[in-house]
Design an enzyme around this catalytic site. Structure first.
Site, mmCIF file in Angstrom:
data_model
loop_
_atom_site.group_PDB
_atom_site.id
_atom_site.type_symbol
_atom_site.label_atom_id
_atom_site.label_comp_id
_atom_site.label_asym_id
_atom_site.label_seq_id
_atom_site.Cartn_x
_atom_site.Cartn_y
_atom_site.Cartn_z
ATOM 1 N N GLY A 1 17.907 14.135 13.986
ATOM 2 C CA GLY A 1 18.644 15.075 14.817
ATOM 3 C C GLY A 1 18.604 16.457 14.227
ATOM 4 N N MET B 1 20.859 18.032 12.713
ATOM 5 C CA MET B 1 21.523 18.213 11.436
ATOM 6 C C MET B 1 21.119 17.194 10.392
ATOM 7 S SD MET B 1 25.264 19.187 12.663
ATOM 8 C CE MET B 1 25.114 18.162 14.072
ATOM 9 N N GLY B 2 20.503 16.147 10.807
ATOM 10 C CA GLY B 2 20.156 15.144 9.803
ATOM 11 C C GLY B 2 19.496 13.947 10.412
ATOM 12 N N VAL C 1 19.513 9.784 11.320
ATOM 13 C CA VAL C 1 20.462 8.725 11.664
ATOM 14 C C VAL C 1 19.850 7.369 11.363
ATOM 15 C CG1 VAL C 1 21.917 7.786 13.474
ATOM 16 C CG2 VAL C 1 21.273 10.202 13.513
ATOM 17 N N LYS D 1 24.908 8.908 9.913
ATOM 18 C CA LYS D 1 24.104 10.120 9.976
ATOM 19 C C LYS D 1 24.200 10.826 8.638
ATOM 20 C CE LYS D 1 23.227 13.688 13.215
ATOM 21 N NZ LYS D 1 23.573 14.111 14.537
ATOM 22 N N ASP E 1 27.912 21.090 21.154
ATOM 23 C CA ASP E 1 26.480 20.777 21.120
ATOM 24 C C ASP E 1 26.146 19.715 22.149
ATOM 25 O OD1 ASP E 1 24.161 19.576 18.547
ATOM 26 O OD2 ASP E 1 23.895 20.971 20.208
#
Lengths: 191, 978
Positions: free
Chosen positions: B102, B104-105, B107, B122, B215
């Protein structure tokens, strides 16, 4: 709770100081640029998978965000690009180290914007070795390292590199050619 | 050459050495390839090391296919591998496999050994820069953990790994992104809306707990199939905020780069984030679910370009997007006709650039979707003057977030009550006590805030309002409570929460009625507020009753100041206008302005509205001069309030131009329309219905002005624009085609004119029905065209059709039926079918005699037509009385018109044949003189008169008089015209 704009005047002052030849300003400026790029680099670009860093876009992005309100004069822009390129290199180096990649190995895929090098794979180990090699080269010929930072890490064009480093395009090309050859030797990349 | 050792960096060469190597390297390269070896050997002399070093470099230089490529532009994307967490143990969880990447990071799926549950974990890319940040993260995520809703993936746990990587443990959702789900199951509009409502419900819940998602996008909106049907689950609620670094640029930068396609304008500039930000994202999601496309295409652009588009580019309406599906669209769009209208409006409101102009909450948005689904009118209005958002919001243009506006409102309320307090402090009256407690109440509420809210930014506003409402019961003093409820009601009104505002105002009203005298001005004030709510919802009858009560109270009350009457008078005027009672509206607006002039009570934009509406009322009463004056005032005020231009100003400019057009002041009208058009285009863009309307009016004005070429070109553009906006089958498109046809006809381009008339006809037949007035008009236009070209055979059946349709829809005794009969009769006569022509024209005449007053131009026309028939058959005796009557009507109604002279000539002609030569002479001489003056010597009517005069003198056996008379008449007329 505030929506206050972060003032850019500290950077204004720094650029001014820089123009007057204050060396410490350069350092502080570098810190700003580095921080900014670092933050930018943390986040993914438009598609969700795979995580990509468009280094050139990031440098331009950082430039937009950090430039003082009146824009930068030519001299200051030079400084900026130079710093950005160096910062970019450090950002990437840090990313690699953070991943602990040198222990585990793995690959980094390079995809060129113009699809020239789609799918070329660079072993992460090589990128780390590259970093080491650059450190060595820096003691031999600092300008060549700057050229590598501009061309490879920041993705600047020959002209932009020439502008950033205040040298001719011919010099950029020569420096790059020589540095590249030396780095490849060192990396022992198979033909 | 420094030999690399795998265990560390090489030792550097001394710089001078390196220089030497370099210059040799470059020099060698300048040699032709074959000569290099020799050259190098020679240059190195006995320095073997140098030779080897340069050779290695040259060999490396020759390698082209490495990642350090030579001449290519080096814009690289370095794809960095995530650090594999597979098989690691995180608390009670064991990590299984990666399930996605994703923004941000990364999963992973994980499971708990002890309990056997499956979760998603995550891992974020970056660690916290400080312990303080880490601590904040821990406390804030507790709030998120409290979000418990079937539509939200629960946040179960959070923490950091040993090496400082933050992670979240979330409910595992095995689903697909909502857009993919719609595509895979081929969902129709109502199914898609049902899914969207689920999303909305989840967002509403979170907003009520003061959590904004920030988001929202399809990959965060998953759908799973359950026994009860598809279930939507939202991921990552509030995580974006959690990961923001803090205040200032950093936050903005991160959010900026997250997902530009879904980023609201305030997320990429420096505006405040609020629930309206989520509303924007919901709008994008809805748009995508309905059309398969995103409203703004920022996929392959640079960041600054993307920002530019988000801030300034206006997306196409969903119906337009659906009409042009993307090539390889995964999700096929809903049929555009279903989207046109309300759903277009709903999306447009969500996607407005200024947050305060969108739906204030997910609740409001879902409310309108429900109304759409149940076929009730939606509350949102497209961007036109008549949409009221309350004066506070109107004063604050784009850039001011919800916070500032509501803060101003609350501050204003507090100020009002504080002022009241100050003036009444000396009098220890009931009012002072009330005012004091109200001030205290608001201040307390503001200070208290909400212990459950996430600290920072604008979320607490809604919370404050809710809290204030909850706390209001704690106020002992019923009047204080009433005032507080009224204040909160106004805020809710401003944010479009109409049902709640209604209930608040009603409660306030009840309290005031109970505690105050029935003629107290505060009671009236509550009635005013309620009336405004009803107007917004179109319930004019209810508004009427309330406002009337309010005015009665105010006029009879003892403690009433004149300025309090301004607002309710204005409201009543508006209601009367809407009810079509224009005379009363006219007078009421006048009163409003008078009161305001003395008491200075209205704001400038309120004055602008008043003058504009007054103008409209006057216009309806055909008081064009008065209407024009009012529009001018309105424009003045609008320009003062919105110096950069506004839709309302453009509207007023266009209205004024319309009046000028109606009065024949074409130059002024053209200038006015052009100004309105330019302003509208700047604000709304070139593809907007307002543009189409103004452009149409401008083109018609050009036509009237005689500038027919320009008119036709512009009207052709208008046709295209209307087609693009409304689809090819909309009646408004037919109107444009019809107008264009008339212009082309006047330019002599008859074939094209007919084609447009026909298109208009086809559209109108389908959309309005064959008997609609406009449809028949189109048919009539075509018939007239054919007749003018002499194509009687084709014109005749159309004329008959027109007649039949008018008869069917309007009944036998309608003026249009008479007109249709008249037209048909004239045609038959021209064709030579005298017998039928006579019967038709006679019928027309009888009908007109029945329904028109005895002196009417239309009657005269029919008399002439029938007389012409008799003349053609030389039935002079029959023709005479008809022409006499026609002539006498003309003399009364249009004495100066050339048609009167022509009628005189024709009467003279008939009398000639009936041997009344003297009378004939006087008619003919006068008639000829007038025609010569009005139309000139070569006009058909003039030459007809001249030859009749000659015939007269010939019959009279005084042929010599002819030239004498003619000359003198001609001289006379020449003198006249000079």
């Amino acid at each position: 709770m505030s929506v206050v704009r972060t003032t850019l005047s500290p950077l204004d002052d720094l650029f001014d100081a820089l123009r007057e030849g204050d060396e410490r300003a350069l350092e502080q400026l570098f810190t700003h640029v580095y921080n900014e790029l670092h933050r930018l680099a943390r986040v993914v670009r438009f598609d969700e998978a795979p995580a990509t860093l468009n280094t050139t876009a990031l440098v331009h992005e950082a430039y937009l965000r950090l430039q003082p309100s009146g824009g930068l004069d030519v001299e200051s822009k030079r400084h900026f690009l130079r710093l950005a390129a160096r910062a970019m290199r450090q950002v990437i180096a840090r990313q690699l180290r953070h991943r602990g990649a040198e222990k585990r190995g793995g690959h980094v895929a390079t995809i060129s914007f113009q699809d020239y090098m789609v799918g070329t794979e660079i072993p992460i180990a090589d990128l780390i070795t590259l970093e080491d090699a650059l450190r060595t080269l820096e003691d031999m010929h600092e300008r060549q390292v700057r050229v590598v930072e501009c061309r490879f890490y920041a993705g600047l064009t020959v002209k932009e590199t020439a502008c950033a480093l205040d040298i001719s395009t011919a010099t950029v090309k020569r420096d790059w050619r020589a540095a590249r050859a030396w780095l490849l030797c060192y990396l022992r990349v198979p033909a | 050459m420094a030999t690399p050792s795998p265990s560390g960096p090489p030792a550097p060469l001394p710089p001078e050495r390196w220089e030497a190597i370099l210059s040799l390297f470059h020099d060698t390269l300048e040699q032709p390839a074959k000569a290099r070896e020799a050259f190098l050997r020679a240059a190195c002399d006995s320095d073997e090391a140098l030779y080897h070093q340069v050779t290695s470099l040259l060999a490396a230089d020759a390698m082209d296919d490495s990642f350090l490529a030579t001449s290519r532009p080096l814009t690289t994307r370095l794809a960095l591998e995530h650090s594999p967490m597979q098989d690691k143990r995180i608390g009670p969880y064991r990590v299984d496999e990666e399930i996605g990447q994703g923004g941000m990071g990364v999963v992973y799926r994980a499971h708990r050994d002890d309990v056997g549950t499956t979760v998603a974990i995550k891992f974020l890319r970056e660690r916290f820069p400080s312990a303080e940040r880490q601590h904040r993260f821990v406390t804030e995520q507790r709030t998120l953990g409290r979000l418990e809703h079937p539509g939200i993936a629960r946040l179960l746990d959070a923490g950091t790994t040993d090496d400082g990587t933050p992670f979240f443990v979330m409910e595992y959702v095995d689903g697909v992104p909502v857009t993919d789900y719609c595509a895979a199951h081929d969902l129709d509009l109502s199914a898609r809306l049902a899914l969207f409502q689920q999303v909305g419900a989840a967002v509403r819940y979170a907003h009520a707990k003061a959590v904004v998602h920030r988001d929202l996008k399809p990959s965060n909106v998953l759908v799973t199939d359950t026994a009860a049907g598809p279930q939507v689950k939202l991921l990552d609620f509030g995580i974006a905020k959690l990961m923001a670094d803090g205040e200032g640029t950093q936050t903005r930068t991160n959010e900026r780069l997250l997902t530009p396609a879904y980023a609201a304008p305030e997320q990429v500039s420096e505006g405040g984030i609020s629930t309206a930000t989520d509303v924007y994202a919901l709008g994008v999601l809805l748009y995508e679910m309905l059309t398969g496309k995103r409203p703004l295409d920022v996929s392959d652009t640079s960041l600054s370009e993307a920002v530019e588009r988000i801030l300034h580019q206006l997306p196409d309406a969903p119906s337009t997007a659906a009409a042009h599906p993307a090539g390889q669209a995964e999700l096929p769009p809903v049929p555009p006709d279903a989207l046109r209208g309300d759903l277009d409006t709903i999306c447009e409101v969500c996607l407005r650039k200024a947050p305060e102009r969108r739906y204030a909450s997910a609740e409001a948005l879902c409310g309108d979707i429900t109304r759409f689904q149940t076929r009730r009118p939606i509350t949102a209005r497209p961007d036109t003057l008549t949409y009221r958002t309350g004066k506070f919001i109107r004063r604050h243009r784009a850039g001011v977030g919800a916070t500032a506006a509501t803060a101003v409102l609350i501050a204003a309320l507090v100020t009002v009550y504080t002022l009241q307090l100050a003036t009444e402090r000396d009098r220890a009256t009931e009012q002072a006590v009330v005012a004091e407690s109200v001030v205290e109440f608001f201040v307390e509420t503001l200070e208290e805030g909400n212990p459950n809210a996430v600290p920072g930014d604008t979320l607490t506003i809604y919370d404050i309002i809710d809290r204030a409402e909850e706390r209001s019961d704690q106020l002992d003093n019923p009047l204080a409570r009433a005032n507080v409820l009224d204040g909160i009601g106004q805020v809710r009104h401003v944010y479009g929460q109409f049902d709640q505002a209604d209930s608040l105002f009603t409660r306030s009203l009840d309290l005031r009625r109970a505690a105050l005298a029935p003629d107290h001005p505060d009671v009236a004030s509550s009635l005013n507020h309620l009336a405004q709510l009803y107007i917004l919802q179109g319930d004019y009858a209810a508004a009427d009753s309330l406002i009337t009560q309010s005015l009665t109270i105010l006029k009879q009350g003892r403690d009433v100041k004149a300025n309090q009457l301004a607002e309710p008078t204005k409201i009543l005027a508006h209601v009367r206008y809407r009810q079509g009672r224009y005379a009363e509206a006219d007078s009421l607006y006048g009163s409003t302005v008078r009161i305001d002039r003395q008491a200075n009570v209205l704001s400038d934009d309120s004055r602008a509205d008043t003058h504009q509406e007054w103008g409209m009322a006057k216009f309806q009463r055909a008081d064009y001069a008065g209407a024009a004056e009012q529009y001018r005032h309105a424009i003045g005020y609008f320009n003062a309030v919105y110096p950069e231009g506004h839709v309302a100003t453009a509207s007023a400019l266009a209205n004024l131009a319309s009046i000028e057009r109606v009065r024949g002041e074409y130059d002024a009208a053209v200038a006015g329309y052009q100004a309105a058009l330019a302003m509208t285009q700047e604000i709304l863009g070139p593809r907007h219905l307002n543009m189409a309307i103004i452009q149409n009016n401008l083109a018609v004005t050009y036509h009237r002005q005689g500038n027919v070429d320009t008119a036709a070109v512009m009207m052709a553009e208008n046709v295209q624009l209307r087609q693009d906006l409304l689809g090819p089958n909309h009646p408004a498109v037919a109107t444009a085609h019809n107008n264009l046809g008339e212009m082309l006809r006047d330019l002599g381009r008859l074939a094209e004119a007919e084609s447009h008339f026909r298109t208009a006809l086809t559209i109108r037949e389908t959309a309005l029905g064959p008997e609609h007035e406009k449809t028949v008009t189109s048919l009539n236009n075509i018939a007239t065209l054919h007749e003018a070209q002499g194509a009687y055979e084709t014109a005749e059946p159309m004329r008959r059709d027109v007649l039949a349709r008018y008869r069917a829809s309007l009944g036998a005794e309608h003026p249009r039926v008479a007109l249709a009969l008249s037209n048909l009769g004239s045609l038959l006569r021209k064709k030579g079918a005298y017998q039928e022509a006579e019967s038709v024209l006679t019928e027309a005449l009888d009908l007109r005699r029945r329904i028109l007053p005895p002196v009417h131009d239309d009657l005269a026309q029919t008399l002439r037509a029938l007389a012409a028939l008799y003349v053609a058959r030389e039935q002079w005796a029959a023709a005479e009385p008809l022409l006499r009557e026609a002539h006498s009507i003309h003399q009364e109604v249009i004495p100066e018109h050339w048609q009167t002279a022509q009628t005189a000539v024709r009467l003279g002609q008939v009398l000639l044949h009936r041997d009344q030569l003297a009378v004939a002479e006087s008619l003919l001489v006068d008639g000829y003189a007038d025609l010569h003056t009005d139309l000139g010597p070569d006009a058909e009517a003039t030459t007809e008169a001249e030859s009749t005069l000659r015939a007269l003198y010939a019959a009279w056996n005084r042929p010599e008089r002819t030239p004498q008379v003619l000359d003198s008449l001609q001289v006379a007329s020449t003198l006249l015209t000079q």
